[in-house]
Design an enzyme around this catalytic site. Structure first.
Site, PDB file in Angstrom:
ATOM      1  N   TYR A  53      -3.820  10.906   1.819  1.00 58.49           N
ATOM      2  CA  TYR A  53      -4.161  10.698   0.407  1.00 58.49           C
ATOM      3  C   TYR A  53      -4.048  11.992  -0.384  1.00 58.49           C
ATOM      4  O   TYR A  53      -3.602  11.986  -1.540  1.00 58.49           O
ATOM      5  CB  TYR A  53      -5.573  10.122   0.281  1.00 58.49           C
ATOM      6  CG  TYR A  53      -5.600   8.627   0.425  1.00 58.49           C
ATOM      7  CD1 TYR A  53      -5.664   7.793  -0.689  1.00 58.49           C
ATOM      8  CD2 TYR A  53      -5.541   8.027   1.670  1.00 58.49           C
ATOM      9  CE1 TYR A  53      -5.668   6.414  -0.576  1.00 58.49           C
ATOM     10  CE2 TYR A  53      -5.545   6.645   1.808  1.00 58.49           C
ATOM     11  CZ  TYR A  53      -5.612   5.854   0.682  1.00 58.49           C
ATOM     12  OH  TYR A  53      -5.597   4.488   0.805  1.00 58.49           O
ATOM     13  N   HIS A  72      -4.552  -7.902   0.710  1.00 62.33           N
ATOM     14  CA  HIS A  72      -3.888  -6.619   0.927  1.00 62.33           C
ATOM     15  C   HIS A  72      -2.974  -6.638   2.148  1.00 62.33           C
ATOM     16  O   HIS A  72      -1.918  -6.017   2.144  1.00 62.33           O
ATOM     17  CB  HIS A  72      -4.963  -5.533   1.089  1.00 62.33           C
ATOM     18  CG  HIS A  72      -4.441  -4.141   1.059  1.00 62.33           C
ATOM     19  ND1 HIS A  72      -3.906  -3.565  -0.065  1.00 62.33           N
ATOM     20  CD2 HIS A  72      -4.376  -3.188   2.021  1.00 62.33           C
ATOM     21  CE1 HIS A  72      -3.545  -2.317   0.196  1.00 62.33           C
ATOM     22  NE2 HIS A  72      -3.811  -2.069   1.457  1.00 62.33           N
ATOM     23  N   ASP A 125       0.852  -1.185   0.000  1.00 60.12           N
ATOM     24  CA  ASP A 125       0.000   0.000   0.000  1.00 60.12           C
ATOM     25  C   ASP A 125       0.895   1.246   0.000  1.00 60.12           C
ATOM     26  O   ASP A 125       1.825   1.326  -0.795  1.00 60.12           O
ATOM     27  CB  ASP A 125      -0.959  -0.036   1.198  1.00 60.12           C
ATOM     28  CG  ASP A 125      -2.085   0.978   1.076  1.00 60.12           C
ATOM     29  OD1 ASP A 125      -3.082   0.675   0.412  1.00 60.12           O
ATOM     30  OD2 ASP A 125      -1.953   2.087   1.633  1.00 60.12           O
TER      31      ASP A 125
END
Length: 430
Positions: free
Chosen positions: A335, A392, A199
């Site tokens: 983000y 993930h 990630d």
């Protein structure tokens, strides 16, 4: 840079790690229980079946987890385990071209000579807890030999126990600079270290290798979101992609199917978090129900829930807690720092070629996969492994596979040569 839900060491000196015992305030725990008891749930529409998650998190699953959080989940026990499993430190860093950052990290040394320093880089919606099942095995000598590591696991600023930045600008490149200071200036690994990331950790690892190529011995990634090839950038790779119905393996076809589905149907959260994270933060930072549902949708899509192992209910709430204690917003803001504006910090890290020896582990439910020849455009791929299970959070879901891949990667000829070059031949006696 302190936040009220955790008591942090005061007046941290520069570049000196200070041990501390993270403890969440009783008032937050009490208020969380009150908010959960007042939770309001939407109603499912009758024409959406129990396995249809196309509208988002299923009410029944979220209701089950809220009930578990209220009546079975014991933070005191989980907190004690977190305190006992990890050695926690806080350090104050003066990051070039940014300023002061308080950074939480956990650190486990092997206790033997000639161990390889390993920087473990987590992402969102994860935390340093992603290392909980692999930290000890990585630092232990195997009976049949093999590499042994000193493991450092920092928390991204605003995640877990790392205080949130008071000013903007902290994206993957700034975090990479902070991690470099931690590894070289604070902990003394000035000859180099290996990195591992998934990630956001993959972007941070790549940024480290781009900014400090002399320090990154090798890097292992479990997410590799490289852009598709073009006819100009990689003509043979592009033509193979055009004929993928013939030339691609079943794993490659499924990987790109999952990637397309993510881009078309599951990336709405990314657009919101990279453009208006603070607005979303009011809701997710004030409602444990809202934050739980936001995470549960991601876990359903990204975790190998159909496999023989998956995240337990306690693991799920633990991951939520690591963002709940800071009100969720700092993790959302990351983000915007990574993907928005003219800088496009994260995207840039996969837009250049990184010569450091690179290993990639592809897990079936990871969303941003690519074929190996795509990855070869952006990195010196010396190890590649495709797994039929896992997702993930590979180190939480499939710790045995994760550990085996790390061992196999580090024992490749290219990585052993790089270790010998940086650290000396004594470090490759395995």
């Amino acid at each position: 840079m302190a936040f009220p839900e955790i008591e942090l060491p005061a007046d941290l000196p520069l570049n000196v790690p200070v041990r501390f015992e993270p403890k969440v305030s009783p008032s937050l725990l009490h208020n969380t229980q009150v908010k959960l008891s007042l939770a309001r749930f939407p109603e499912e529409q009758e024409d959406f079946g129990p396995d249809d998650w196309s509208q988002g998190a299923k009410v029944e699953r979220v209701r089950q987890l809220v009930q578990f959080w209220k009546t079975e989940y014991d933070w005191a026990t989980r907190e004690e385990a977190i305190q006992n499993t990890f050695d926690h430190y806080m350090v104050n860093l003066d990051v070039p071209d940014y300023g002061l950052v308080n950074l939480h990290f956990v650190y486990r040394k092997s206790g033997v000579q000639n161990t390889i320093p390993l920087l473990f880089c987590h992402g969102w919606p994860g935390s340093f807890l992603e290392s909980r099942y692999v930290l000890e095995p990585l630092t232990m000598s195997a009976k049949n030999g093999g590499p042994v590591f000193d493991v450092v696991v920092p928390s991204i600023p605003g995640f877990g126990f790392s205080p949130a930045p008071r000013k903007g600008g902290v994206g993957p490149s700034v975090v990479a600079r902070a991690y470099k200071l931690l590894m070289s200036d604070v902990l003394g690994y000035r000859d180099g270290f290996v990195t591992q990331g998934g990630d956001f950790g993959s972007f941070i690892s790549r940024s480290l290798a781009i900014q400090y190529p002399e320090l990154v011995i090798a890097q292992h990634l479990n997410m590799f979101p490289v852009p598709p090839p073009t006819l100009l950038s990689a003509p043979l790779t592009y033509l193979r992609w055009c004929a993928s119905f013939i030339t691609y393996s079943s794993f490659e076809k499924e990987a790109l199917k999952i990637r397309r589905n993510f881009e078309l149907d599951q990336s709405g959260y990314l657009e919101q978090q990279k453009t208006r994270p603070q607005t979303l933060g009011f809701a997710l930072g004030d409602s444990p129900l809202g934050l739980l549902a936001w995470f549960v949708e991601k876990f359903h899509d990204w975790v190998d829930v159909e496999g023989t192992a998956s995240l337990s209910n306690s693991d799920t709430i633990d991951l939520v807690m690591m963002h709940w204690i800071q009100g969720a917003t700092p993790g959302l803001r990351f983000y915007r720092e990574a993907f928005w504006g003219g800088k496009r910090d994260a995207d840039d890290t996969f837009g250049v070629y990184v010569p450091a020896p690179t290993g990639v582990s592809m897990y079936a439910k990871e969303q941003l996969h690519c074929p190996r020849d795509w990855a070869a455009q952006a990195g010196n791929i010396v190890f590649w492994k495709e797994h039929a299970t896992g997702g993930h959070f590979s180190s939480l879901e499939r710790p045995e596979q994760f550990l085996q891949d790390m061992k196999d990667f580090v024992t490749t000829k290219a990585v052993k040569q790089s270790i010998s070059h940086h650290l000396g031949s004594d470090f490759i006696k395995f």
